[in-house]
Design a protein around this motif. Structure first.
Motif, PDB file in Angstrom:
ATOM      1  N   LYS A 107       1.053  -1.185   0.122  1.00  0.00           N
ATOM      2  CA  LYS A 107       0.199  -0.092   0.043  1.00  0.00           C
ATOM      3  C   LYS A 107       0.837   1.088  -0.054  1.00  0.00           C
ATOM      4  O   LYS A 107       0.442   2.252  -0.606  1.00  0.00           O
ATOM      5  CB  LYS A 107      -0.770  -0.025   1.322  1.00  0.00           C
ATOM      6  CG  LYS A 107      -1.987   1.049   1.239  1.00  0.00           C
ATOM      7  CD  LYS A 107      -2.893   0.933   2.473  1.00  0.00           C
ATOM      8  CE  LYS A 107      -3.929   2.023   2.574  1.00  0.00           C
ATOM      9  NZ  LYS A 107      -4.786   1.698   3.730  1.00  0.00           N
ATOM     10  N   LEU A 108       1.965   1.137   0.705  1.00  0.00           N
ATOM     11  CA  LEU A 108       2.933   2.487   0.786  1.00  0.00           C
ATOM     12  C   LEU A 108       3.442   2.772  -0.632  1.00  0.00           C
ATOM     13  O   LEU A 108       3.576   3.715  -0.948  1.00  0.00           O
ATOM     14  CB  LEU A 108       3.947   2.115   1.841  1.00  0.00           C
ATOM     15  CG  LEU A 108       4.913   3.359   2.109  1.00  0.00           C
ATOM     16  CD1 LEU A 108       4.252   4.618   2.551  1.00  0.00           C
ATOM     17  CD2 LEU A 108       6.007   3.001   3.137  1.00  0.00           C
TER      18      LEU A 108
ATOM     19  N   GLY B 294       1.855   8.142   9.740  1.00  0.00           N
ATOM     20  CA  GLY B 294       3.271   8.258   9.009  1.00  0.00           C
ATOM     21  C   GLY B 294       3.109   8.418   7.698  1.00  0.00           C
ATOM     22  O   GLY B 294       2.495   9.302   6.943  1.00  0.00           O
ATOM     23  N   ASP B 295       4.172   7.588   7.126  1.00  0.00           N
ATOM     24  CA  ASP B 295       4.441   8.115   5.718  1.00  0.00           C
ATOM     25  C   ASP B 295       3.073   7.540   4.789  1.00  0.00           C
ATOM     26  O   ASP B 295       2.964   7.904   3.607  1.00  0.00           O
ATOM     27  CB  ASP B 295       5.513   6.659   5.185  1.00  0.00           C
ATOM     28  CG  ASP B 295       6.999   7.229   5.646  1.00  0.00           C
ATOM     29  OD1 ASP B 295       6.824   8.261   6.072  1.00  0.00           O
ATOM     30  OD2 ASP B 295       7.737   6.693   5.676  1.00  0.00           O
ATOM     31  N   LEU B 296       2.267   6.501   5.405  1.00  0.00           N
ATOM     32  CA  LEU B 296       1.045   6.106   4.658  1.00  0.00           C
ATOM     33  C   LEU B 296       0.166   7.394   4.502  1.00  0.00           C
ATOM     34  O   LEU B 296      -0.545   7.757   3.370  1.00  0.00           O
ATOM     35  CB  LEU B 296       0.194   4.998   5.320  1.00  0.00           C
ATOM     36  CG  LEU B 296       0.714   3.696   5.038  1.00  0.00           C
ATOM     37  CD1 LEU B 296       0.216   2.881   6.035  1.00  0.00           C
ATOM     38  CD2 LEU B 296       0.645   3.069   3.776  1.00  0.00           C
ATOM     39  N   LEU B 297      -0.053   8.238   5.567  1.00  0.00           N
ATOM     40  CA  LEU B 297      -0.675   9.143   5.605  1.00  0.00           C
ATOM     41  C   LEU B 297      -0.293  10.490   4.718  1.00  0.00           C
ATOM     42  O   LEU B 297      -0.653  11.192   4.095  1.00  0.00           O
ATOM     43  CB  LEU B 297      -1.145   9.800   7.391  1.00  0.00           C
ATOM     44  CG  LEU B 297      -2.050  11.042   7.214  1.00  0.00           C
ATOM     45  CD1 LEU B 297      -3.366  10.671   6.500  1.00  0.00           C
ATOM     46  CD2 LEU B 297      -1.975  11.284   8.828  1.00  0.00           C
ATOM     47  N   SER B 298       0.957  10.486   5.065  1.00  0.00           N
ATOM     48  CA  SER B 298       1.723  11.800   4.538  1.00  0.00           C
ATOM     49  C   SER B 298       1.611  11.682   2.875  1.00  0.00           C
ATOM     50  O   SER B 298       1.121  12.490   2.153  1.00  0.00           O
ATOM     51  CB  SER B 298       3.390  11.380   4.620  1.00  0.00           C
ATOM     52  OG  SER B 298       4.112  12.420   3.888  1.00  0.00           O
ATOM     53  N   PHE B 299       1.779  10.174   2.159  1.00  0.00           N
ATOM     54  CA  PHE B 299       1.777  10.238   0.914  1.00  0.00           C
ATOM     55  C   PHE B 299       0.361  10.329   0.298  1.00  0.00           C
ATOM     56  O   PHE B 299      -0.068  10.708  -0.661  1.00  0.00           O
ATOM     57  CB  PHE B 299       2.301   8.954   0.353  1.00  0.00           C
ATOM     58  CG  PHE B 299       3.943   8.843   0.545  1.00  0.00           C
ATOM     59  CD1 PHE B 299       4.511   9.700  -0.695  1.00  0.00           C
ATOM     60  CD2 PHE B 299       4.647   8.211   0.976  1.00  0.00           C
ATOM     61  CE1 PHE B 299       5.864   9.601  -0.748  1.00  0.00           C
ATOM     62  CE2 PHE B 299       6.122   8.301   1.202  1.00  0.00           C
ATOM     63  CZ  PHE B 299       6.459   9.010   0.250  1.00  0.00           C
TER      64      PHE B 299
ATOM     65  N   ALA C 259       5.720  16.124   7.485  1.00  0.00           N
ATOM     66  CA  ALA C 259       5.182  16.053   6.162  1.00  0.00           C
ATOM     67  C   ALA C 259       3.518  16.237   6.351  1.00  0.00           C
ATOM     68  O   ALA C 259       2.937  16.851   5.294  1.00  0.00           O
ATOM     69  CB  ALA C 259       5.653  14.809   5.543  1.00  0.00           C
ATOM     70  N   VAL C 260       2.975  15.287   7.111  1.00  0.00           N
ATOM     71  CA  VAL C 260       1.606  15.359   7.133  1.00  0.00           C
ATOM     72  C   VAL C 260       1.127  16.845   7.755  1.00  0.00           C
ATOM     73  O   VAL C 260      -0.018  17.165   7.116  1.00  0.00           O
ATOM     74  CB  VAL C 260       1.256  14.624   8.455  1.00  0.00           C
ATOM     75  CG1 VAL C 260      -0.419  14.524   8.717  1.00  0.00           C
ATOM     76  CG2 VAL C 260       1.511  13.093   8.014  1.00  0.00           C
TER      77      VAL C 260
END
Length: 732
Positions: A100-101, A140-145, A184-185
């Motif tokens: 998913k990431l 984290g990165d999932l939410l950021s992207f 980033a978020v």
């Protein structure tokens, strides 16, 4: 023909396929070209494939942007935008976090292309992303992207911002309101909130219910300038969109005018990292919006019959002369009126009987009285000294404090443009105005003391009032141009700009710009002016031959691409092309593949005559022109008419590339140079400045030996012809 076909390198995204040369026929349908490639590689149905530019942009080639392909371009045969969007739509719903990431990373990158974005949005991809954010399961990165992909998709303006639910807004606001959040978020969330507020009046109300300026201020305490920039941008957006008809809504934003807020803004300004252009623009907007809080008072007339307002004038009298506001036992009414009239005359009001009438002029209206009262209360010693000092002078040399305060307030409002909307391309902010919660009032207090000092230095009378105001305006403008960091520093700069110093500066400028008006001098100027214009023309053409590296800008103000344009040495061809990075020196002509023959240029159009200015509504919105095809950047457009299609577009993308002139000097050089190539007059401000400078220098050099010699207005008369010509010159 180079105009009808481009030689490209084609490679496949599938393994085992060799790179091949491809003649990209511009007149051939794109679907037919793709079909030929697929048939050559035995790939089956061509509907599932598309061509991409194989560079960092990876944008899809469409019928709209196919003309941007150049000789030597590397193309990639890849899956069609629809197939790619369909695959990513499925992949971002994967149960595997790693898969998913990776899918979200690919989505964030692919969403920059409008062709892909359209297909993904058609698959209801925006709704899927908002559901993923609302669910709260990604961090984290999932939410950021996820948020990055959302921002990229929305930047294309394909769908309206009004379609989002309150739950989504609350979720985005919660990311901003949290004390500890991924950088980033937080940055993406602030960008989303700013866009919501600016693009929808309905969303403004919903966002304003979820976040307050008090909740945003902690984000100014850090050292990340991007976070600080987005935070100030959200504050500005909330303030700009506050309904005009609801004054109480705007008043709640008067938190902008409190000292704690300015303390945090000072933290931004004093950051060791240099302030970038976007932050400078946001601080300028914040400064303008803060001063616009004064507009209501500036445009409010005083009611001469309002006792509460008249009591303020009584307080000015009481502080100055240490008397009671309303003496009850001071004799007859006539005697009291006479006493008031005498004191109001000493205070310098125009109307001695009822000074409230002086404040009916707008601007500055009641703002002038507010400033006078602030000065009297917070700088009482200086106030009393000015009033008593002038009341003891002779009548012809007294400086009228009341009249001066009213006119000075009006002048300061003009200088700071109180009541005007912020400009789209201005970065001119003054750090000193963020050091005090009542910066405008303190600014007035410094300037009214300056006015009194200048009045004494000029030994002025009432007839000289306008002259004094002009000198004071010049003193203030020169001190502001030095960008002092504090009000105290501004005050010290004014100390060095006395009336004597202003006279010296004026004399120096006059000597540098002196324009003699006698007839012989004017005739000499006219004689040498063509030589100077030819010199300027050669300089402009030389600058075009040297070439210029321009930044390419996208709709989100990204400026990470470059391209170069230069004129050939024989002045017959314009060479231009893309660059990977900013060059250290000149770019050779051989590396610039695209050419434009000067002989084919029909005209150069600037300003309001550009069609795109009317199409984009730039004039109505009073905004900087940000267009999709002509060459422009400043408040005037710039395009080259090219006969085959009506105009030649010296850009590389119909969506994201512009001919950026920064600074304004480049704009003048290129418009002058192109007009010179077409044999037309060079009319830029830069040419006028150069002409004045060079003419002045040349005139001074030629007249150097005539110093202190009176030049007659008319030439000496020609003597009459001799009666005969029987004469000879004896050489011995």
């Amino acid at each position: 023909s180079p105009l009808s076909a481009k030689l490209c390198i084609l490679k496949s995204s599938q393994e085992g396929k060799l790179n091949v040369a491809l003649f990209f026929q511009q007149k051939k349908p794109l679907s037919a070209i793709i079909k030929e490639v697929c048939d050559g590689w035995s790939l089956g149905s061509n509907e599932n494939f598309a061509l991409q530019i194989a560079d960092s942009t990876n944008f899809y080639i469409t019928e709209k942007n196919r003309n941007n392909i150049k000789n030597g371009s590397i193309l990639r045969l890849t899956t069609s935008p629809y197939q790619t969007a369909l695959q990513l739509h499925e992949r971002i719903q994967s149960s595997s976090m790693d898969a998913k990431l990776e899918a979200l990373k690919d989505l964030a990158n692919a969403s920059r292309d409008i062709t892909f974005a359209q297909e993904f949005i058609n698959l209801d991809g925006i709704s899927l992303l908002t559901q993923m954010v609302e669910s709260g399961t990604d961090f984290g990165d999932l939410l950021s992207f996820t948020l990055t992909a959302f921002v990229e998709l929305m930047d294309h303006g394909i769908i309206s911002w009004d379609t989002f639910s309150v739950a989504f807004i609350k979720k985005i606001a919660s990311f901003v309101n949290k004390s500890a959040m991924d950088t980033a978020v937080l940055q993406r969330s602030l960008a989303i909130l700013e866009s919501m507020v600016l693009n929808s009046q309905d969303l403004y109300h919903k966002v304003a219910q979820e976040i307050t300026i008090g909740q945003l201020i902690p984000h100014l305490q850090g050292t990340d300038q991007d976070i600080q920039t987005y935070t100030v941008a959200v504050i500005n957006a909330l303030f700009l969109k506050a309904p005009e008809e609801k004054r109480q809504v705007r008043l709640k934003f008067s938190y902008l005018a409190c000292l704690p807020f300015y303390h945090f803004v000072q933290n931004v300004i004093r950051n060791p990292t240099p302030i970038n252009d976007e932050m400078a623009h946001q601080l300028y907007v914040l400064q303008v919006l803060t001063f616009n809080l004064l507009e209501d008072r500036m445009m409010t007339k005083m009611d001469p019959q309002d006792q509460a307002q008249r009591d303020i004038i009584f307080e000015l009298r009481r502080i100055a002369f240490d008397v009671e506001c309303e003496p009850n036992n001071s004799g007859s009414i006539e005697k009291r009126k006479s006493m008031y009239t005498r004191d109001y005359k000493k205070l310098g009001f125009i109307n001695h009987v009822n000074p409230a009438v002086d404040f009916t002029q707008i601007p500055p209206g009641m703002l002038a009285l507010d400033n006078m009262l602030y000065f009297a209360r917070h700088h009482q010693d200086a106030y009393i000294r000015i009033v008593l000092e002038n009341s003891s002078r002779e009548d012809k040399h007294e400086c009228p404090f009341g009249r001066s305060s009213i006119e000075l307030t009006k002048m300061l409002c003009e200088i700071l443009k109180v009541g005007e909307l912020p400009s789209e391309n201005c970065h001119d902010f003054h750090p000193m105005f963020f050091t005090h919660d009542r910066s405008f009032a303190e600014f007035f207090c410094i300037c009214i003391q300056l006015l009194n000092k200048t009045w004494k230095e000029m030994r002025a009378t009432n007839e000289d009032f306008n002259k004094v105001m002009q000198v004071v305006r010049e003193q203030i403008m020169r001190a502001l141009s030095l960008k002092p960091n504090s009000l105290d520093q501004f005050k010290s700069r004014l100390q060095n700009l006395s009336y004597t110093e202003i006279l010296k500066i004026r004399q120096s400028e006059r000597m540098n710009q002196e324009d003699f008006q006698s007839r012989p001098i004017l005739e000499l100027r006219e004689k040498i002016q063509p030589e100077i214009m030819e010199l300027i023309k050669q300089q402009r053409l030389n600058r075009l031959c040297d070439g210029t590296c321009f930044r390419k800008i996208s709709s989100r103000r990204r400026q990470d691409k470059f391209w170069y344009c230069r004129l050939s040495p024989n002045h017959k061809v314009l060479h231009y092309g893309d660059l990977e990075e900013s060059p250290q020196g000149e770019v050779p002509h051989d590396s610039l593949q695209d050419k434009l023959p000067v002989a084919d240029i029909k005209a150069v159009i600037t300003g309001k005559d550009c069609p795109h200015m009317k199409e984009k509504g730039a004039l109505k919105q009073n905004k900087v022109c940000v267009c999709v095809y002509p060459i422009c950047y400043i408040n005037s457009g710039f395009m080259i008419l090219y006969p085959p299609s009506g105009h030649f577009i010296l850009t590389h993308s119909f969506i994201s590339d512009f001919f950026i002139f920064s600074p304004f000097l480049q704009y003048c050089v290129w418009t002058d140079g192109l007009n010179a190539l077409l044999g037309k007059e060079m009319t830029s401000d830069y040419t006028k400045s150069d002409l004045d400078t060079l003419l002045s220098m040349e005139m001074k050099l030629r007249l150097l030996d005539l110093e202190n010699i009176q030049i007659p207005d008319a030439p000496p008369p020609i003597p009459k012809e001799p009666s005969n010509y029987d004469f000879v010159y004896d050489c011995n």
